[in-house]
Design a protein around this motif. Structure first.
Motif: not given
Length: 560
Positions: A360-365, A374-378, A396-400, A410-422
């Motif tokens: 939630s803290e990252v969402e609010q930021l 900073e947000i990308q790292q978090k 988190l990814v959709l808010l980003y 702006y690079n959402p695909q790197s996070f989408v790739g992490m979602l696939r990895d999970r």
């Protein structure tokens, strides 16, 4: 009591519906009664009145009109309450041709066509109908200033109305306006074809039945029709006030909460009712934050233990009589304590087990558009955390995607790739693209992140320097910004069009309808608004009451 409430607050949809149902009962007179309901009106009655309250009014039976196995009971008076659909009219015609009850008081929840009245008169061969009236309660009143129609499928490919949903939504708005006795001017989200279509339909009905809208008014009320896509941020956030948390983490459906999946829950607690109208603790705690709830629960348990101790001390007939007299209230209190202790315990477990505070803290930021790097790292750190739930990774990814869409790197695909990895499914990974097609900057209307002028950015910067009282509640729903601009006569006509009238400088009460659903966070915001703006009271509603999960389902549904 309902009438006194109405005089205090003429924008309360809950009071308006209560008055209608009370009048139905009073009109039927003394004696045993049965409520004959349709599938749409049953939840309206059950949310508005507790069964125990209706029993006191001699309503002993509740039946569905489409139940063909009902037993004839000629000694009972029948209160019929139905939506005025052709299907319901046909069912009522069938009922009147072979009446099961002594006589009928018939009430429709919206405007009835003259042809349908004629058909019903022809069918009443036994002259068992005492009256037919229109009582405009064609919506579910969840709270004083919140209504819904529980409609999920509303459009096709996000751009054109599903026609039955359009008619149902327009009927709901007409009913809300008539029950609150409002003849409003109309504004709508200018960029939304859905909002324009609903505004047009509602105005046409108002014109066709103009004689029903001849109300005296001191200030001009407004009907404001919004599109959920104009604020996709609010439904993506974790919530930290009691009612909103219960809906987000457990789910509230017509004031009922399913606890069957809670570890170690007792059989009698698998489904509980959470109605502020019949639960004083819940009513007092609706908008309390999670920290306050912990303190209130402890006080509630301490009070219960004191009462429990006092009931153990029965040493005389007088004590016994006092105990028996107080026992129903004591038993009810016991149930209230057990229910809220179970719910708060489960909320605490979920918060701790799935790292919701960190998420939630990252969402609010992100809603405050904090430093991009900073947000990308978090986000990356949380996506690698095995304790973070799939729904929270997605949010988190959709808010980003929404908050940083216009950043240069702006690079959402790197996070989408992490979602696939999970192990997140491909269909859910597609949500990033679907959400941007549904509510990206190119699609939505209004100014979700405010203006980008130098002056506006400077104001935002200094606001950020002032410090934050609670890092988990920094975000304010966009509806508050819209209302602020509206009441200050600063809401841009290019963002929110007028329909059927010239612009009006000063308005009174405001009825809001959000196509795509309203959140509990927005309901809380409206409660706060009404406390400080008595001259511009707001009643808010929507096609449904949504959580993050429900919002994501609707994005998929309305992208198909």
């Amino acid at each position: 009591n309902e009438y006194k409430s109405y005089l205090r607050d003429k924008m309360s949809v809950l009071t308006a519906v209560k008055l209608y149902i009370k009048k139905m009962i009073d009109n039927t007179g003394k004696g045993m009664k049965v409520f004959l309901l349709g599938k749409e009106t049953l939840p309206i009655v059950s949310i508005t009145y507790a069964q125990s309250e209706l029993l006191k009014e001699e309503v002993y039976l509740f039946e569905r009109i489409d139940n063909n196995s009902r037993e004839p009971m000629k000694n009972m008076r029948c209160i019929v309450f139905l939506r005025p659909t052709s299907h319901n009219v046909e069912l009522l015609i069938k009922e009147l041709k072979n009446p099961r009850y002594g006589y009928y008081h018939v009430y429709f929840s919206n405007i009835l066509e003259k042809e349908d009245i004629r058909k019903l008169a022809d069918a009443d061969e036994y002259e068992s109908v005492k009256e037919i009236q229109e009582f405009y309660a064609d919506y579910i009143p969840l709270l004083d200033h919140t209504y819904t129609l529980n409609l999920r499928q509303i459009c096709r490919r996000g751009v054109s109305w599903d026609m039955p949903a359009l008619k149902r939504s327009a009927d709901t708005l007409i009913s809300v306006l008539l029950s609150l006795k409002k003849f409003p001017v109309i504004r709508y989200s200018a960029k939304s074809k859905l909002a324009q279509g609903l505004a047009d339909n509602t105005l046409n009905i108002m014109k066709e039945h103009s004689h029903l809208f001849e109300f005296r008014r001191s200030d001009t009320p407004m009907l404001l029709i919004l599109d959920r896509r104009d604020d996709p941020v609010t439904p993506l956030l974790n919530q930290w006030t009691y009612q909103a948390m219960v809906h987000e983490l457990l789910g509230i459906n017509n004031n009922r909460v399913d606890l069957s999946e809670v570890p170690g829950i007792s059989k009698d607690m698998r489904e509980v009712i959470m109605s502020p109208d019949h639960d004083s603790f819940f009513k007092d705690s609706l908008y309390s934050d999670f920290g306050e709830i912990g303190i209130k629960i402890k006080e509630l348990v301490d009070k219960f233990q004191q009462q429990q101790h006092s009931t153990a001390d029965i040493s005389s007939i007088a004590d016994m009589k006092k105990f028996v007299d107080n026992y129903p209230q004591f038993k009810k209190f016991s149930g209230t304590v057990s229910k809220h202790v179970a719910i708060v315990g489960e909320l605490s477990r979920i918060v701790q087990e799935y790292c919701l505070l960190e998420v939630s803290e990252v969402e609010q930021l992100m809603t405050q558009q904090a430093s991009h790097s900073e947000i990308q790292q978090k986000i990356a750190r949380l996506l690698r955390n095995s304790r973070v739930r799939e729904v929270d990774m997605l949010r988190l990814v959709l808010l980003y995607c929404i908050c940083y869409e216009r950043q240069s790197n702006y690079n959402p695909q790197s996070f989408v790739g992490m979602l696939r990895d999970r192990g997140v499914s491909e269909s859910k990974c597609k949500l990033a693209t679907q959400l941007m097609n549904y509510a990206g900057a190119a699609v939505r209307g209004g100014q979700l992140f405010g203006e980008t002028t130098a002056v506006a950015m400077t104001k935002k910067y200094f606001k950020g320097l002032q410090g934050v009282e609670n890092v988990y509640t920094q975000h304010k729903p966009y509806i508050l910004d819209i209302l602020q601009q509206l009441t200050m006569n600063k809401l841009k006509d290019t963002d929110y069009s007028w329909l059927g009238s010239a612009p009006i400088a000063r308005i009174g009460d405001i009825i809001v309808f959000i196509i795509g659903g309203v959140t509990y966070g927005e309901m809380k915001a409206i409660h706060t608004w009404n406390m400080s703006n008595p001259g511009n009271k707001v009643t808010i509603g929507g096609t449904s009451i949504i959580s993050t999960q429900m919002f994501l389902e609707s994005v998929v549904l309305n992208s198909a």
